[in-house]
Design an enzyme around this catalytic site. Sequence first.
Site, short mmCIF file in Angstrom:
data_model
loop_
_atom_site.label_atom_id
_atom_site.label_comp_id
_atom_site.label_asym_id
_atom_site.label_seq_id
_atom_site.Cartn_x
_atom_site.Cartn_y
_atom_site.Cartn_z
N ASP A 1 4.80 50.09 16.98
CA ASP A 1 5.25 50.39 15.62
C ASP A 1 5.27 49.10 14.82
O ASP A 1 4.84 48.05 15.29
CB ASP A 1 6.64 51.05 15.65
CG ASP A 1 7.69 50.15 16.29
OD1 ASP A 1 7.40 48.95 16.52
OD2 ASP A 1 8.79 50.64 16.59
N ASP B 1 6.44 47.42 21.13
CA ASP B 1 6.28 48.82 20.72
C ASP B 1 5.11 48.99 19.77
O ASP B 1 4.77 48.08 19.03
CB ASP B 1 7.56 49.32 20.04
CG ASP B 1 8.68 49.55 21.04
OD1 ASP B 1 8.35 49.67 22.24
OD2 ASP B 1 9.85 49.57 20.64
N GLU C 1 9.41 43.02 24.52
CA GLU C 1 10.38 43.17 23.44
C GLU C 1 11.54 44.06 23.90
O GLU C 1 11.34 45.18 24.35
CB GLU C 1 9.68 43.82 22.24
CG GLU C 1 10.62 44.21 21.12
CD GLU C 1 9.98 45.19 20.14
OE1 GLU C 1 8.83 45.61 20.37
OE2 GLU C 1 10.65 45.53 19.16
N ASP D 1 7.72 47.14 13.80
CA ASP D 1 8.54 46.07 14.36
C ASP D 1 7.82 45.39 15.52
O ASP D 1 7.83 44.17 15.64
CB ASP D 1 9.88 46.62 14.85
CG ASP D 1 10.85 46.80 13.69
OD1 ASP D 1 10.58 46.24 12.61
OD2 ASP D 1 11.86 47.50 13.88
#
Length: 659
Positions: free
Chosen positions: A526, A524, A447, A528
């Site tokens: 998180d 990541d 990403e 997202d």
Amino acid sequence: MISRKNNPESGFKKGKKKVMSDKNTYDASSITVLEGLEAVRKRPGMYIGSVSTKGLNHLIYEIVDNSVDEHLAGFCSHIYVTLEKDGSATVSDNGRGIPVEMHEKGMSAERLVFTTLHAGGKFDDSAYKTSGGLHGVGSSVVNALSTFLTVRVKKGGYIYEDKYERGVPVIPLQDGLLPVVGKTKETGTEINFLPDDTIFDRTRFKGSEVMSRLHETAYLNPELTIEFEDRRGEEVEHTTFHEPEGIRGFIKDMNKSKDAIHDVIYFSGESEGVAVEVAFQYVNEFHENVLGFCNNIYNAEGGTHLTGFKTMFTTVINNYARQLNVLKEKDPNFTGADVRNGMTAVVSIKHPDPRFEGQTKTKLDNQDAAKVVSKVTGDEIVRYFDRNLEALKNIIGCAEKAAKIRKTEEKAKTNLLTKQKYSFDSNGKLANCESKDASKCEIFIVEGDSAGGSAKTARNRAYQAILPIRGKILNVEKASIDKVLANAEIKTMINAFGCGFSEGYGNDFDITKLRYNKIIIMADADVDGAHISTLLLTLFYRFMPELISEGHVYIAMPPLYKAMPSKGKEEYLYDDKALEKYRKRHKGPFTLQRYKGLGEMDAQQLWETTLDPETRILKQVEIEDSRLASQITEMLMGTDVPPRKAFIYERANEAILDV
Ligand code: TTJ
């Protein structure tokens, strides 16, 4: 209704449990009963589908369905469903009340209902039993999965009471009879139960879901009134569901925020003892929503009633299309999917002896249902369209549009397969590896461009390929296939993997052509990142499912922290639990670095934590079975964010070292 009208203050007195002697509560038949209920507690999923919130809400429906049966028998006009402050649920009705007298097996009939598996319908003399399916027979299942369950029956001038804990009766019978706790002139049944928190992941009922299911029940039973009350919050919420328009209203409601192209069409009929009701309406959208119900129970897997309706409907529309010269002699027929493009429909039948099959026993299996629905549809729909040509023309218009799109998609797919098959090496963003030995090669889907850049520097280029992707790729659950295939990111991936893809019109996927043994999603840690991972998994699941089922897909688990002690070795910590443990085990001061994203790591750190097979942590993506995966995909891709997040983080904790 029992508690509200007669004795409004009578809740269930908590903390005042009676202690019983065994000889009062157990007898010979109780032994097999307990074994049965033990089986339910051991494998709850087999009986209610799952132990998630969905399974939890299902407990309420299992109980409500009994009251609906009593309504169908003609003896119950009101059902009350209450979510209580203590987390329990109360379901009551104004039916005749469950029989409480001694049954031949030496137990009160009521006890038989709550302790014997599949006892549903036994005392039910209605014409249309829900028994034989999964529903209405589950009172004992609910009982087995409840910390406590209290039954009150108003009947013959008295109120009787019975109580259970985890399915086991805790009230002594008096001469084989239930104790009387009061007098009344009314009749009815009331059940109060608290789901067992040692069985369910979460024990908070989802009010909105329960309401929507009760609303559905009200649409299917136009003469029934259902009162719902949620007492758990600061304010008590009360809703009444009464839908005299029946399934017509159901369709209107489902389409209320959509652009409908004609009025709701309704017809009904009866043949061979099976009653059929159909309502439908087309909207300006590219999908179909056709729901099947048998004896007021939703059939998630469809079945013969839907087959009968769909087959006849397709035939009728094709006949009209030829009569009206929309289809010329040389033109092929519209497909069933073309014809149902934009359709919202409810097919509801009443069958005296329904049979179910399928994974979840929710697929209607009676062959006569197909015949009867087909006959009623053929007769009634022609009568309607002969008089309403305008609606017919609009509907045929939808089929034409769908057929056109279908043909474009078929073409787009052929193009992709023929023209773009060999564009593999000309892909700008892919940093490929040197080895051509697929068994050793890995591809990291990363990403973001900056993380992608670091990964390119850090990798072992002999066998590790890096493919950076930007932002969010398309949500393939929602997009049409030509859009999916037009997406640059997705095209690059399909080309890089080298095995094509499968969808709809035939399977062109060839796993033996796969160029990488491991496909590693690197996002990541998180929300997202989690979203990106689910989008990618959805893409693979839908278009390249064997990648997952054959174990080629992994998720990299980058660390959340780096602990740097003043004395001793630095250590990467992969989650908060690891940090907690580190704090316990590590004496002395240390500096803690928190990584907000992959982009914050330099090439060396990235190598150590996510690329180096010796030290990295990978989670292999598994499909236990395709059904589960499909549900998860649906859940992950739905509009509901919290369960999605919970799922991803749950899975993250299951991460295993890949050595
Ligand atoms: C069946 O035929 C004889 C008279 O009683 C009929 C009966 O069982 N009615 C009945 C059962 N009404 N309501 C129920 C019932 C309601 C709830 C909330 C839960 C259960 C398990 C049954």
